[in-house]
Design a protein around this motif. Sequence first.
Motif, PDB file in Angstrom:
ATOM      1  N   GLU A   1       0.342 -15.082   0.536  1.00 16.30           N
ATOM      2  CA  GLU A   1       1.228 -14.228   1.323  1.00 16.30           C
ATOM      3  C   GLU A   1       1.440 -12.876   0.641  1.00 16.30           C
ATOM      4  O   GLU A   1       1.462 -11.841   1.291  1.00 16.30           O
ATOM      5  N   GLU A   2       1.584 -12.885  -0.675  1.00 16.82           N
ATOM      6  CA  GLU A   2       1.754 -11.628  -1.412  1.00 16.82           C
ATOM      7  C   GLU A   2       0.508 -10.763  -1.319  1.00 16.82           C
ATOM      8  O   GLU A   2       0.599  -9.545  -1.152  1.00 16.82           O
ATOM      9  N   VAL A   3      -0.655 -11.384  -1.399  1.00 21.88           N
ATOM     10  CA  VAL A   3      -1.909 -10.631  -1.305  1.00 21.88           C
ATOM     11  C   VAL A   3      -2.052 -10.023   0.090  1.00 21.88           C
ATOM     12  O   VAL A   3      -2.400  -8.854   0.236  1.00 21.88           O
ATOM     13  N   LEU A   4      -1.770 -10.807   1.120  1.00 26.08           N
ATOM     14  CA  LEU A   4      -1.885 -10.296   2.485  1.00 26.08           C
ATOM     15  C   LEU A   4      -0.913  -9.157   2.763  1.00 26.08           C
ATOM     16  O   LEU A   4      -1.173  -8.298   3.605  1.00 26.08           O
ATOM     17  N   ALA A   5       0.188  -9.105   2.037  1.00 28.04           N
ATOM     18  CA  ALA A   5       1.194  -8.059   2.228  1.00 28.04           C
ATOM     19  C   ALA A   5       0.870  -6.777   1.459  1.00 28.04           C
ATOM     20  O   ALA A   5       1.565  -5.775   1.607  1.00 28.04           O
ATOM     21  N   LEU A   6      -0.195  -6.787   0.662  1.00 26.28           N
ATOM     22  CA  LEU A   6      -0.563  -5.591  -0.101  1.00 26.28           C
ATOM     23  C   LEU A   6      -0.975  -4.460   0.842  1.00 26.28           C
ATOM     24  O   LEU A   6      -1.435  -4.711   1.961  1.00 26.28           O
ATOM     25  N   PRO A   7      -0.882  -3.208   0.378  1.00 30.66           N
ATOM     26  CA  PRO A   7      -1.298  -2.069   1.202  1.00 30.66           C
ATOM     27  C   PRO A   7      -2.823  -2.033   1.360  1.00 30.66           C
ATOM     28  O   PRO A   7      -3.537  -2.780   0.681  1.00 30.66           O
ATOM     29  N   PRO A   8      -3.346  -1.151   2.224  1.00 32.86           N
ATOM     30  CA  PRO A   8      -4.790  -1.076   2.472  1.00 32.86           C
ATOM     31  C   PRO A   8      -5.642  -0.815   1.226  1.00 32.86           C
ATOM     32  O   PRO A   8      -6.782  -1.235   1.159  1.00 32.86           O
ATOM     33  N   SER A   9      -5.086  -0.119   0.250  1.00 33.46           N
ATOM     34  CA  SER A   9      -5.745   0.003  -1.046  1.00 33.46           C
ATOM     35  C   SER A   9      -4.665  -0.062  -2.111  1.00 33.46           C
ATOM     36  O   SER A   9      -3.512   0.264  -1.862  1.00 33.46           O
ATOM     37  N   MET A  10      -5.051  -0.536  -3.283  1.00 37.25           N
ATOM     38  CA  MET A  10      -4.053  -0.748  -4.333  1.00 37.25           C
ATOM     39  C   MET A  10      -4.610  -0.310  -5.673  1.00 37.25           C
ATOM     40  O   MET A  10      -5.818  -0.120  -5.811  1.00 37.25           O
ATOM     41  N   ASP A  11      -3.716  -0.180  -6.653  1.00 35.38           N
ATOM     42  CA  ASP A  11      -4.193   0.147  -7.988  1.00 35.38           C
ATOM     43  C   ASP A  11      -4.865  -1.083  -8.593  1.00 35.38           C
ATOM     44  O   ASP A  11      -4.740  -2.204  -8.083  1.00 35.38           O
ATOM     45  N   LEU A  12      -5.589  -0.846  -9.653  1.00 37.87           N
ATOM     46  CA  LEU A  12      -6.344  -1.932 -10.275  1.00 37.87           C
ATOM     47  C   LEU A  12      -5.421  -3.030 -10.798  1.00 37.87           C
ATOM     48  O   LEU A  12      -5.757  -4.209 -10.728  1.00 37.87           O
TER      49      LEU A  12
ATOM     50  N   GLY B   1     -19.185  -2.435 -14.491  1.00 40.65           N
ATOM     51  CA  GLY B   1     -19.719  -2.518 -13.135  1.00 40.65           C
ATOM     52  C   GLY B   1     -19.731  -3.924 -12.591  1.00 40.65           C
ATOM     53  O   GLY B   1     -20.518  -4.243 -11.700  1.00 40.65           O
ATOM     54  N   GLU B   2     -18.853  -4.787 -13.099  1.00 39.06           N
ATOM     55  CA  GLU B   2     -18.854  -6.201 -12.723  1.00 39.06           C
ATOM     56  C   GLU B   2     -17.547  -6.670 -12.095  1.00 39.06           C
ATOM     57  O   GLU B   2     -17.317  -7.879 -11.981  1.00 39.06           O
ATOM     58  N   PHE B   3     -16.665  -5.742 -11.677  1.00 38.89           N
ATOM     59  CA  PHE B   3     -15.435  -6.177 -11.018  1.00 38.89           C
ATOM     60  C   PHE B   3     -15.834  -6.933  -9.759  1.00 38.89           C
ATOM     61  O   PHE B   3     -16.769  -6.535  -9.068  1.00 38.89           O
ATOM     62  N   PRO B   4     -15.165  -8.043  -9.449  1.00 40.74           N
ATOM     63  CA  PRO B   4     -15.639  -8.920  -8.362  1.00 40.74           C
ATOM     64  C   PRO B   4     -15.583  -8.337  -6.950  1.00 40.74           C
ATOM     65  O   PRO B   4     -16.118  -8.941  -6.026  1.00 40.74           O
ATOM     66  N   CYS B   5     -14.951  -7.189  -6.764  1.00 43.48           N
ATOM     67  CA  CYS B   5     -14.942  -6.558  -5.452  1.00 43.48           C
ATOM     68  C   CYS B   5     -15.111  -5.043  -5.641  1.00 43.48           C
ATOM     69  O   CYS B   5     -14.955  -4.539  -6.750  1.00 43.48           O
ATOM     70  N   PRO B   6     -15.435  -4.329  -4.570  1.00 40.77           N
ATOM     71  CA  PRO B   6     -15.656  -2.884  -4.695  1.00 40.77           C
ATOM     72  C   PRO B   6     -14.407  -2.152  -5.187  1.00 40.77           C
ATOM     73  O   PRO B   6     -13.276  -2.540  -4.875  1.00 40.77           O
ATOM     74  N   VAL B   7     -14.635  -1.129  -5.989  1.00 33.11           N
ATOM     75  CA  VAL B   7     -13.554  -0.249  -6.443  1.00 33.11           C
ATOM     76  C   VAL B   7     -13.936   1.186  -6.100  1.00 33.11           C
ATOM     77  O   VAL B   7     -15.117   1.511  -5.955  1.00 33.11           O
ATOM     78  N   VAL B   8     -12.929   2.023  -5.962  1.00 30.28           N
ATOM     79  CA  VAL B   8     -13.141   3.442  -5.672  1.00 30.28           C
ATOM     80  C   VAL B   8     -12.536   4.231  -6.821  1.00 30.28           C
ATOM     81  O   VAL B   8     -11.358   4.048  -7.142  1.00 30.28           O
ATOM     82  N   ARG B   9     -13.349   5.077  -7.430  1.00 29.95           N
ATOM     83  CA  ARG B   9     -12.856   5.928  -8.516  1.00 29.95           C
ATOM     84  C   ARG B   9     -12.513   7.286  -7.954  1.00 29.95           C
ATOM     85  O   ARG B   9     -13.325   7.926  -7.288  1.00 29.95           O
ATOM     86  N   LEU B  10     -11.294   7.729  -8.222  1.00 29.70           N
ATOM     87  CA  LEU B  10     -10.824   9.045  -7.815  1.00 29.70           C
ATOM     88  C   LEU B  10     -10.396   9.764  -9.091  1.00 29.70           C
ATOM     89  O   LEU B  10      -9.236   9.704  -9.486  1.00 29.70           O
ATOM     90  N   GLY B  11     -11.363  10.387  -9.760  1.00 30.43           N
ATOM     91  CA  GLY B  11     -11.083  10.951 -11.075  1.00 30.43           C
ATOM     92  C   GLY B  11     -10.834   9.808 -12.038  1.00 30.43           C
ATOM     93  O   GLY B  11     -11.660   8.923 -12.190  1.00 30.43           O
ATOM     94  N   ARG B  12      -9.663   9.817 -12.656  1.00 32.53           N
ATOM     95  CA  ARG B  12      -9.308   8.747 -13.589  1.00 32.53           C
ATOM     96  C   ARG B  12      -8.628   7.575 -12.895  1.00 32.53           C
ATOM     97  O   ARG B  12      -8.368   6.545 -13.511  1.00 32.53           O
ATOM     98  N   VAL B  13      -8.338   7.721 -11.616  1.00 37.52           N
ATOM     99  CA  VAL B  13      -7.639   6.687 -10.855  1.00 37.52           C
ATOM    100  C   VAL B  13      -8.648   5.708 -10.258  1.00 37.52           C
ATOM    101  O   VAL B  13      -9.679   6.115  -9.728  1.00 37.52           O
ATOM    102  N   ILE B  14      -8.337   4.441 -10.349  1.00 35.99           N
ATOM    103  CA  ILE B  14      -9.179   3.393  -9.751  1.00 35.99           C
ATOM    104  C   ILE B  14      -8.366   2.721  -8.656  1.00 35.99           C
ATOM    105  O   ILE B  14      -7.265   2.231  -8.897  1.00 35.99           O
ATOM    106  N   ARG B  15      -8.911   2.712  -7.454  1.00 41.26           N
ATOM    107  CA  ARG B  15      -8.268   2.046  -6.309  1.00 41.26           C
ATOM    108  C   ARG B  15      -9.164   0.898  -5.859  1.00 41.26           C
ATOM    109  O   ARG B  15     -10.391   0.970  -5.948  1.00 41.26           O
ATOM    110  N   VAL B  16      -8.535  -0.143  -5.349  1.00 45.50           N
ATOM    111  CA  VAL B  16      -9.261  -1.304  -4.847  1.00 45.50           C
ATOM    112  C   VAL B  16      -8.927  -1.464  -3.370  1.00 45.50           C
ATOM    113  O   VAL B  16      -7.777  -1.719  -3.010  1.00 45.50           O
TER     114      VAL B  16
END
Length: 80
Positions: free
Chosen positions: A13-24, A45-60
């Motif tokens: 339930e907590e995971v489903l309530a997360l926003p569309p993208s989240m911090d690492l 390069g082995e995180f189990p799902c895709p990540v998006v790098r925005l400069g130094r910020v990593i979003r999932v």
Amino acid sequence: MTSQERDEAMTSEEVLALPPSMDLEAACKALGISRVTGYRLVKAGEFPCPVVRLGRVIRVPKPGLLRVLGLDQSQPISND
């Protein structure tokens, strides 16, 4: 937050309530892994799902995280 709370994985339930993208850190908590392990996996390069790098910020993006966890975004969130 205690160290015990940081190491516990989120409920479905907590995971489903997360926003569309989240911090690492939030993604790591959902996966039940430490923040340090998460950053190591991203660097390798082995995180189990895709990540998006925005400069130094990593979003999932949430869809990839849900796929890894075997959750369906269309599931209703229980308020029990």
